[in-house]
Scaffold this motif. Sequence first.
Motif, PDB file in Angstrom:
ATOM      1  N   ALA A 186      23.787   3.078  46.802  1.00 35.84           N
ATOM      2  CA  ALA A 186      24.629   1.884  46.982  1.00 35.84           C
ATOM      3  C   ALA A 186      25.894   2.261  47.729  1.00 35.84           C
ATOM      4  CB  ALA A 186      24.973   1.279  45.631  1.00 35.84           C
ATOM      5  N   THR A 187      26.134   1.630  48.864  1.00 32.05           N
ATOM      6  CA  THR A 187      27.331   1.936  49.639  1.00 32.05           C
ATOM      7  C   THR A 187      28.386   0.864  49.465  1.00 32.05           C
ATOM      8  OG1 THR A 187      26.335   0.803  51.527  1.00 32.05           O
ATOM      9  CG2 THR A 187      26.085   3.200  51.439  1.00 32.05           C
ATOM     10  N   MET A 188      27.993  -0.243  48.907  1.00 28.71           N
ATOM     11  CA  MET A 188      28.890  -1.394  48.888  1.00 28.71           C
ATOM     12  C   MET A 188      28.438  -2.375  47.817  1.00 28.71           C
ATOM     13  SD  MET A 188      29.697  -3.510  52.311  1.00 28.71           S
ATOM     14  CE  MET A 188      30.249  -2.165  53.312  1.00 28.71           C
ATOM     15  N   THR A 189      29.393  -3.164  47.310  1.00 25.37           N
ATOM     16  CA  THR A 189      29.043  -4.204  46.355  1.00 25.37           C
ATOM     17  C   THR A 189      29.532  -5.544  46.888  1.00 25.37           C
ATOM     18  OG1 THR A 189      29.257  -2.657  44.528  1.00 25.37           O
ATOM     19  CG2 THR A 189      29.348  -4.997  43.965  1.00 25.37           C
ATOM     20  N   VAL A 190      28.672  -6.535  46.874  1.00 28.96           N
ATOM     21  CA  VAL A 190      29.093  -7.870  47.317  1.00 28.96           C
ATOM     22  C   VAL A 190      28.713  -8.919  46.286  1.00 28.96           C
ATOM     23  CG1 VAL A 190      28.822  -7.323  49.781  1.00 28.96           C
ATOM     24  CG2 VAL A 190      26.955  -8.453  48.555  1.00 28.96           C
ATOM     25  N   GLY A 191      29.514  -9.988  46.272  1.00 20.49           N
ATOM     26  CA  GLY A 191      29.141 -11.153  45.480  1.00 20.49           C
ATOM     27  C   GLY A 191      28.261 -12.043  46.341  1.00 20.49           C
ATOM     28  N   TYR A 192      27.328 -12.739  45.707  1.00 17.25           N
ATOM     29  CA  TYR A 192      26.447 -13.630  46.463  1.00 17.25           C
ATOM     30  C   TYR A 192      26.717 -15.048  45.988  1.00 17.25           C
ATOM     31  CZ  TYR A 192      21.940 -15.529  48.209  1.00 17.25           C
ATOM     32  OH  TYR A 192      20.962 -16.271  48.833  1.00 17.25           O
ATOM     33  N   PHE A 193      27.272 -15.844  46.893  1.00 15.60           N
ATOM     34  CA  PHE A 193      27.457 -17.268  46.595  1.00 15.60           C
ATOM     35  C   PHE A 193      26.171 -17.966  47.013  1.00 15.60           C
ATOM     36  CE2 PHE A 193      28.613 -21.621  47.332  1.00 15.60           C
ATOM     37  CZ  PHE A 193      29.422 -21.909  46.248  1.00 15.60           C
ATOM     38  N   THR A 194      25.419 -18.444  46.032  1.00 14.81           N
ATOM     39  CA  THR A 194      24.065 -18.912  46.355  1.00 14.81           C
ATOM     40  C   THR A 194      24.029 -20.334  46.911  1.00 14.81           C
ATOM     41  OG1 THR A 194      23.712 -19.735  44.134  1.00 14.81           O
ATOM     42  CG2 THR A 194      23.068 -17.463  44.567  1.00 14.81           C
ATOM     43  N   GLY A 195      24.997 -21.163  46.514  1.00 13.85           N
ATOM     44  CA  GLY A 195      24.961 -22.547  46.983  1.00 13.85           C
ATOM     45  C   GLY A 195      23.864 -23.329  46.298  1.00 13.85           C
ATOM     46  N   CYS A 196      24.023 -24.642  46.229  1.00 15.02           N
ATOM     47  CA  CYS A 196      23.065 -25.477  45.497  1.00 15.02           C
ATOM     48  C   CYS A 196      21.672 -25.415  46.103  1.00 15.02           C
ATOM     49  CB  CYS A 196      23.532 -26.932  45.495  1.00 15.02           C
ATOM     50  SG  CYS A 196      25.128 -27.168  44.715  1.00 15.02           S
ATOM     51  N   MET A 197      21.601 -25.456  47.435  1.00 16.25           N
ATOM     52  CA  MET A 197      20.296 -25.533  48.079  1.00 16.25           C
ATOM     53  C   MET A 197      19.469 -24.276  47.822  1.00 16.25           C
ATOM     54  SD  MET A 197      19.592 -28.356  49.473  1.00 16.25           S
ATOM     55  CE  MET A 197      18.223 -27.743  50.432  1.00 16.25           C
ATOM     56  N   THR A 198      20.086 -23.126  48.022  1.00 23.93           N
ATOM     57  CA  THR A 198      19.348 -21.881  47.810  1.00 23.93           C
ATOM     58  C   THR A 198      18.972 -21.737  46.328  1.00 23.93           C
ATOM     59  OG1 THR A 198      20.495 -20.873  49.666  1.00 23.93           O
ATOM     60  CG2 THR A 198      19.419 -19.378  48.129  1.00 23.93           C
ATOM     61  N   ASP A 199      19.889 -22.125  45.467  1.00 22.82           N
ATOM     62  CA  ASP A 199      19.645 -21.990  44.039  1.00 22.82           C
ATOM     63  C   ASP A 199      18.498 -22.893  43.568  1.00 22.82           C
ATOM     64  OD1 ASP A 199      19.848 -21.428  41.373  1.00 22.82           O
ATOM     65  OD2 ASP A 199      21.895 -22.156  41.127  1.00 22.82           O
ATOM     66  N   PHE A 200      18.569 -24.168  43.917  1.00 25.33           N
ATOM     67  CA  PHE A 200      17.637 -25.146  43.349  1.00 25.33           C
ATOM     68  C   PHE A 200      16.379 -25.385  44.185  1.00 25.33           C
ATOM     69  CE2 PHE A 200      21.715 -27.132  41.570  1.00 25.33           C
ATOM     70  CZ  PHE A 200      21.625 -26.375  40.404  1.00 25.33           C
ATOM     71  N   VAL A 201      16.534 -25.245  45.496  1.00 24.46           N
ATOM     72  CA  VAL A 201      15.420 -25.648  46.365  1.00 24.46           C
ATOM     73  C   VAL A 201      14.751 -24.450  47.045  1.00 24.46           C
ATOM     74  CG1 VAL A 201      14.760 -27.101  48.324  1.00 24.46           C
ATOM     75  CG2 VAL A 201      16.558 -27.876  46.779  1.00 24.46           C
TER      76      VAL A 201
END
Lengths: 429, 463
Positions: A186-201
Amino acid sequence: MAKSKQDRYEQIKRFEADLTKCMKCGFCTFWCPVYQEERIEPSVARGKNMMIRGLLAGELDYTKEYADRLNKCTLCMTCTANCPSKANIPNVIVAARADMVKARGLKFPYNIIYRWLLPRRTLFGRVIRFASWFQGIFLPKTEGTIRHLSMFLSALGKGRNIPQIAPRFLRQMVPVVNKPPGGVKATMTVGYFTGCMTDFVLPDLGKHVIDFLTRNGVEVIVPGEQGCCGAPVFLGAGDFDTGRKMADSNVKAFEGLDYVISDCATCTSALKDYPKFLADTPEREEAYAKFAGKILDISQFLVDVLKLPASAYKPSAQVKGKKITWHDPCHLSRHLGITSQPRQIIKSIPDIEYVEMPNADRCCGMAGSFSMYYYDLSKQIADKKVEAIKSTGADIVASSCPGCEIQLIDSLLRNKVPVKVMHIMELLE
Amino acid sequence: MLEKKIITQLRNVVGKDAVLTSREDLNAYSYDGTTTWTHAPDVVVLPTTAEQVSQILKLADESKIPVTPRGAGTNVSGGSIPIKGGIVLCTTRMNKILDINKTNLTATVEPGVVLQDFNIALAKQGLFYPPDPQSFLGCTIGGTVAENAGGPYCVKYGVTKQYVLGLEVVLANGYIMNLGGVTVKNRTGYELIMLFTGSEGTLGLITKITLRLIPMPPANKTMMAVFDDMAVGGQAVSNIMASGVVPAKIEFVDNFVLRRIEEMTPMGLPVDAKALLLLQADGSPAAVEAESKQIVDILKKSGAKEIKVAKDASEAAMYWKMRSAGFAATFGAAHTVMAEDVAVPRDKLVEFIRKLDEISERTGFFICYLGHAGDGNLHPSIFTDIRNKEEFARAQKAMEEIFEAALSLGGVLSGEHGIGLEKQRFLKKAMDPVALNLMRKIKTILDPNHILNPGKIWEEERV
């Protein structure tokens, strides 16, 4: 007690410089996708700006017609990008929506959805799930992966082809912490903002993004407390109060992370817009600005931060040997200035052919709630995009905004054009 | 206010969606590209056919309702402002290109076709329509004919009127009249086409236009020259024109506009320059090569401090984009901008520039200008604030002096914008009284009830 004029037009006043910069040359008529369809002055930036000036001058008031003209803008920013005076009229429009909502409130059903449902992620998920049980029962299945969605979403969508709600949401599929597989450092850590569309659909897209990143040495954090980015609420509907609640909880959810990536251009842009529109206190200003600084579009992250070599971009099985074109989402190209990174990624993929479509950055007409209020107009704007896609002879049109993708799928199906719509990350193995 | 009955009748003619009556929508048709004038109409009508226009005019004529024709409202004369209220007849939905004929070198269009859309369609066929008002992104061809518009290319290629071969015009009584045709030569009776070209919507409504085209010049080259003194720049223009070479465009930008443009869109312009000339040669590659060499020589000999020849199309495009941002640069500079449009004979350009300096010094108003130096058509602008009555009156006085200076040199009141509302105060001084009277008589013959664009061109009380 009557509110002072200053209070009444609090948000508009913040963008007074943009309001007064317009010197009425009318060049925006050439660029405005809404004007190009309606061909009437109230459609275009100059007309809307003059309407808002009329409001401030006391000549106009909050009427149904005022709201209608104000809402009829996709915020695509093409007017601003081509304005000789660089007047950002979309800023003024969002601000004017906010002042109007503050003065007049939101109408049903939007008040329920925006104020009550969207800020409550889990509940929103349940309502969507509930709705999804009915989608196959009452309505016939259409071509491809598209189905009509029943219940209230269908009412909002006015019969448009909306992708099926996923059987499992992304948040149910992946853990909060996603580490690189064994053998990858692991070289880096990021947060992932998934958004409604990616999350639900489109949870598979989300899963794929996480897999791609972890394989390339990035640890991906998916905080459960994250919610909707707020774009439909504060940009579309002008409900800044609810927007602030959503912003506050998103800022909190990603505390302690240096980078937050998103695969949705609209979300990325909306998150970056928090300080501009929603900062009402010095604390919020600081927190929102700091948060906005962490937000990166996925292609921007891969190219500019992670600096992956071209060899990292291998074609997924379904795109090998295919001709691919790129649609620039407004929120990516004009709002954030990201146009070269996605092209660089696609052009790096071996065994595919890249073809540029004419006017690739022209708005597709989706613009979230805009397309719910004005579906017919939205379709007309989209038809021009379909023509452009068709002219390339491409097999696949790629983009990186699930909103645009829904619009493209809907319009390509409607026009019976057999071009597949894919997210840029789905092109990659 | 109009009677409800009229609105209903208009709706019956064009359909419900093509009649706008809300206060919000009327507000959107109360202005044009000027900073001084506004007045809302009572109703906006958007017809799509000449027959609809005819019915609207019949209706208006019977009830003596003012009708103000409007295209995209990019004009800078006040011409499309419905100063008497009534109907705004907007042609933006009559936007079909009906025919492009490569053999005849003609095109026939509806009035609402946007000039840039037309240019794009022509370019695909290797054709060229030179008149290029700098509002080409918005302006409609109907508007450019009604205003007899010009632009940078006019120094070599002439103005709109040199390209109009045929017109379909709806008269005030609703009659749909055809004039001219598609032939370049046509000696049938009076040149009535010229009556309507430049009529500013006061004589009839243009519903179809046939235009002469030329083949797209295969090559062009853009040059930029910087001067320490505006008059020296002006002299350079005269020297070029006298040398036997006619560049396609010769544009002039002063220091103020230059700085404003560089502020708005930084592109590395020489902001210290007192004056900047932008020139283009076009034609066959060999001719362009020879002409541009000649132009550069003359510029050098005339005292240009710096000369740049654009390396490629994108550098050239950058310079021309700068020029088209010029008006935005001036109009955004003050609350009220009085941008004028005088034209002087080319050999009087230097003298005129000196007079402008004098007027500026004497009146204390800063005068900025940019324009078409090649045809002596400058756009001197005075910055003021209409809300400050005393200052505005002085500004008007200063502008009057500019007009007088231009007229005294054998110049004209308006080169390409038209009289509209902006310049009508000065019309009497600029025209032979017999000619002015003749115009009025023509107006009364064609529009006896004075419904078409009333309040424009000449001053009110004399009508």
